[in-house]
Write a protein that holds these residues in place. Structure first.
Motif, PDB file in Angstrom:
ATOM      1  N   SER A   1       0.853  -1.186   0.000  1.00 24.05           N
ATOM      2  CA  SER A   1       0.000   0.000   0.000  1.00 24.05           C
ATOM      3  C   SER A   1       0.892   1.241   0.000  1.00 24.05           C
ATOM      4  N   THR A   2       0.317   2.382  -0.264  1.00 25.34           N
ATOM      5  CA  THR A   2       1.085   3.629  -0.279  1.00 25.34           C
ATOM      6  C   THR A   2       1.739   3.885   1.073  1.00 25.34           C
ATOM      7  N   SER A   3       1.005   3.666   2.154  1.00 33.57           N
ATOM      8  CA  SER A   3       1.552   3.936   3.490  1.00 33.57           C
ATOM      9  C   SER A   3       2.682   2.985   3.842  1.00 33.57           C
ATOM     10  N   ASP A   4       2.545   1.711   3.465  1.00 32.96           N
ATOM     11  CA  ASP A   4       3.612   0.746   3.753  1.00 32.96           C
ATOM     12  C   ASP A   4       4.836   1.005   2.887  1.00 32.96           C
ATOM     13  N   ARG A   5       4.597   1.451   1.656  1.00 33.84           N
ATOM     14  CA  ARG A   5       5.738   1.791   0.785  1.00 33.84           C
ATOM     15  C   ARG A   5       6.513   2.982   1.362  1.00 33.84           C
TER      16      ARG A   5
ATOM     17  N   VAL B   1       8.735   1.727   4.162  1.00 30.36           N
ATOM     18  CA  VAL B   1       9.955   1.090   3.654  1.00 30.36           C
ATOM     19  C   VAL B   1      10.952   2.146   3.169  1.00 30.36           C
ATOM     20  N   GLU B   2      10.460   3.154   2.472  1.00 34.12           N
ATOM     21  CA  GLU B   2      11.340   4.221   1.978  1.00 34.12           C
ATOM     22  C   GLU B   2      12.010   4.967   3.126  1.00 34.12           C
ATOM     23  N   THR B   3      11.272   5.168   4.227  1.00 33.11           N
ATOM     24  CA  THR B   3      11.834   5.834   5.406  1.00 33.11           C
ATOM     25  C   THR B   3      12.925   4.978   6.039  1.00 33.11           C
ATOM     26  N   ILE B   4      12.677   3.674   6.143  1.00 31.43           N
ATOM     27  CA  ILE B   4      13.696   2.769   6.702  1.00 31.43           C
ATOM     28  C   ILE B   4      14.956   2.810   5.847  1.00 31.43           C
TER      29      ILE B   4
ATOM     30  N   PRO C   1       1.181 -17.900  22.208  1.00 33.86           N
ATOM     31  CA  PRO C   1       1.632 -18.033  20.813  1.00 33.86           C
ATOM     32  C   PRO C   1       1.297 -16.833  19.933  1.00 33.86           C
ATOM     33  N   GLU C   2       0.316 -16.019  20.353  1.00 31.67           N
ATOM     34  CA  GLU C   2      -0.063 -14.850  19.552  1.00 31.67           C
ATOM     35  C   GLU C   2       1.113 -13.902  19.353  1.00 31.67           C
ATOM     36  N   ILE C   3       2.057 -13.922  20.289  1.00 28.61           N
ATOM     37  CA  ILE C   3       3.234 -13.044  20.173  1.00 28.61           C
ATOM     38  C   ILE C   3       4.110 -13.508  19.022  1.00 28.61           C
ATOM     39  N   PHE C   4       4.391 -14.802  18.964  1.00 31.25           N
ATOM     40  CA  PHE C   4       5.182 -15.364  17.868  1.00 31.25           C
ATOM     41  C   PHE C   4       4.474 -15.155  16.535  1.00 31.25           C
ATOM     42  N   TRP C   5       3.163 -15.412  16.501  1.00 29.40           N
ATOM     43  CA  TRP C   5       2.399 -15.309  15.249  1.00 29.40           C
ATOM     44  C   TRP C   5       2.380 -13.885  14.706  1.00 29.40           C
ATOM     45  N   TRP C   6       2.363 -12.898  15.603  1.00 32.36           N
ATOM     46  CA  TRP C   6       2.277 -11.513  15.134  1.00 32.36           C
ATOM     47  C   TRP C   6       3.455 -11.178  14.215  1.00 32.36           C
ATOM     48  N   GLY C   7       4.622 -11.691  14.516  1.00 32.06           N
ATOM     49  CA  GLY C   7       5.794 -11.432  13.685  1.00 32.06           C
ATOM     50  C   GLY C   7       5.716 -12.061  12.305  1.00 32.06           C
ATOM     51  N   LEU C   8       4.707 -12.928  12.099  1.00 34.73           N
ATOM     52  CA  LEU C   8       4.507 -13.575  10.803  1.00 34.73           C
ATOM     53  C   LEU C   8       3.277 -13.046  10.080  1.00 34.73           C
ATOM     54  N   GLU C   9       2.709 -11.949  10.569  1.00 32.59           N
ATOM     55  CA  GLU C   9       1.607 -11.311   9.841  1.00 32.59           C
ATOM     56  C   GLU C   9       2.079 -11.024   8.414  1.00 32.59           C
ATOM     57  N   GLN C  10       1.282 -11.450   7.430  1.00 33.87           N
ATOM     58  CA  GLN C  10       1.731 -11.333   6.037  1.00 33.87           C
ATOM     59  C   GLN C  10       2.061  -9.899   5.655  1.00 33.87           C
ATOM     60  N   ARG C  11       1.319  -8.956   6.190  1.00 34.90           N
ATOM     61  CA  ARG C  11       1.602  -7.555   5.858  1.00 34.90           C
ATOM     62  C   ARG C  11       2.985  -7.136   6.363  1.00 34.90           C
TER      63      ARG C  11
END
Length: 296
Positions: free
Chosen positions: A45-49, A52-55, A111-121
């Motif tokens: 998405s525009t916001s996620d792009r 990434v550009e900021t990083i 386990p929700e903590i581990f799973w959050w790091g694998l959110e596809q977004r």
């Protein structure tokens, strides 16, 4: 005996990767792989792009769980806040202890903590930053103790595991200047400072860093509980400032490419048998990020 041999082997590999010719060859192979993978990068998405550009530009991008708006955020944060109360103030009782990590058992119970790091977004953001398929190196739930211990990650350093390393840091309590904020030196200054200090690896104390760069250029990532920091820790000098007023609670999610510069690098915070039970309901793409060594 095996551990000693492995440590010696790892040390040799570290030294080899610091040889300019070897480093140049690896960077050439890495860039070739990045160019080849370009057409396969996930669409953002525009916001996620922009994120990434900021990083890529600054080395750090700061946002929040509420701004990200990932559906699993409320549950992740609720579970993480619950786990905070289960992390003891100390485990070893040693005077140089500065951090207490959640145990494997505690992470398996939440386990929700581990799973959050694998959110596809999140994986899509990481992949666009790395430019290569993602290796999910682990999740680390930390209680950084408010004391005066100045060692290891509380000193300035650059991560050397890969050409690009991305860490997502979530603050679980409010973090001001006295509560141990993540600190960094902007990417635009880091390379100059590294040359000035003839830095190759290891940790640097404040006194030495001050000789190369005024503290006015040191950036602190302060923020309320729920602050999220994306940090390219192989591109910037960084550290956890020593907390003096309150203990700092954070969750760190670590990512590299699937062919890291240091091939022995594996920080997975859970044993393989635990990982196998955690990934049952995940997609194939997510599983590949966990068991990345099988897909090289």
């Amino acid at each position: 005996m095996y551990i000693l041999v492995q440590k010696a082997r790892n040390q040799i590999i570290r030294k080899l990767t610091q040889i300019p010719f070897v480093q140049a060859q690896y960077e050439l192979v890495y860039q070739t792989a990045v160019n080849k993978h370009l057409v396969n990068l996930p669409v953002l998405s525009t916001s996620d792009r922009t994120l990434v550009e900021t990083i890529k530009r600054d080395g750090v991008a700061i946002t929040s769980l509420s701004a990200l708006g990932i559906p699993s955020n409320p549950r992740f944060f609720q579970v993480a806040k619950k786990l905070m109360s289960e992390i003891p103030k100390s485990i070893s009782g040693q005077k140089n202890e500065f951090v207490v990590h959640a145990t494997s058992q505690q992470l398996m119970e939440h386990p929700e903590i581990f799973w959050w790091g694998l959110e596809q977004r999140l994986l899509n953001i990481v992949e666009n930053y790395l430019g290569l398929p993602v290796a999910y190196q682990g999740v680390f739930f930390r209680r950084d103790i408010a004391n005066e211990v100045a060692i290891k990650s509380r000193l300035w350093h650059i991560d050397m595991e890969d050409i690009k390393v991305l860490k997502i840091i979530v603050y679980l309590n409010d973090v001001n200047e006295d509560a141990g904020p993540f600190q960094y030196i902007p990417q635009s200054l880091t390379s100059t400072v590294a040359r000035s200090l003839k830095y190759h690896s290891g940790y640097i104390r404040d006194e030495t860093m001050q000789q190369a760069l005024s503290p006015s250029n040191w950036k602190s990532c302060t923020g309320l509980a729920g602050t999220v920091i994306f940090a390219s820790t192989a591109s910037i000098f960084h550290r956890g400032k020593i907390p003096v007023a309150d203990d700092r609670f954070t969750v760190f999610f670590d990512y590299t490419s699937r062919q890291p510069k240091q091939p022995f690098y594996n920080t997975l915070s859970l044993p393989k048998q635990n990982l196998l039970s955690l990934v049952n309901n995940l997609s194939k793409a997510q599983k590949n990020c966990v068991f990345w060594q099988q897909h090289n």
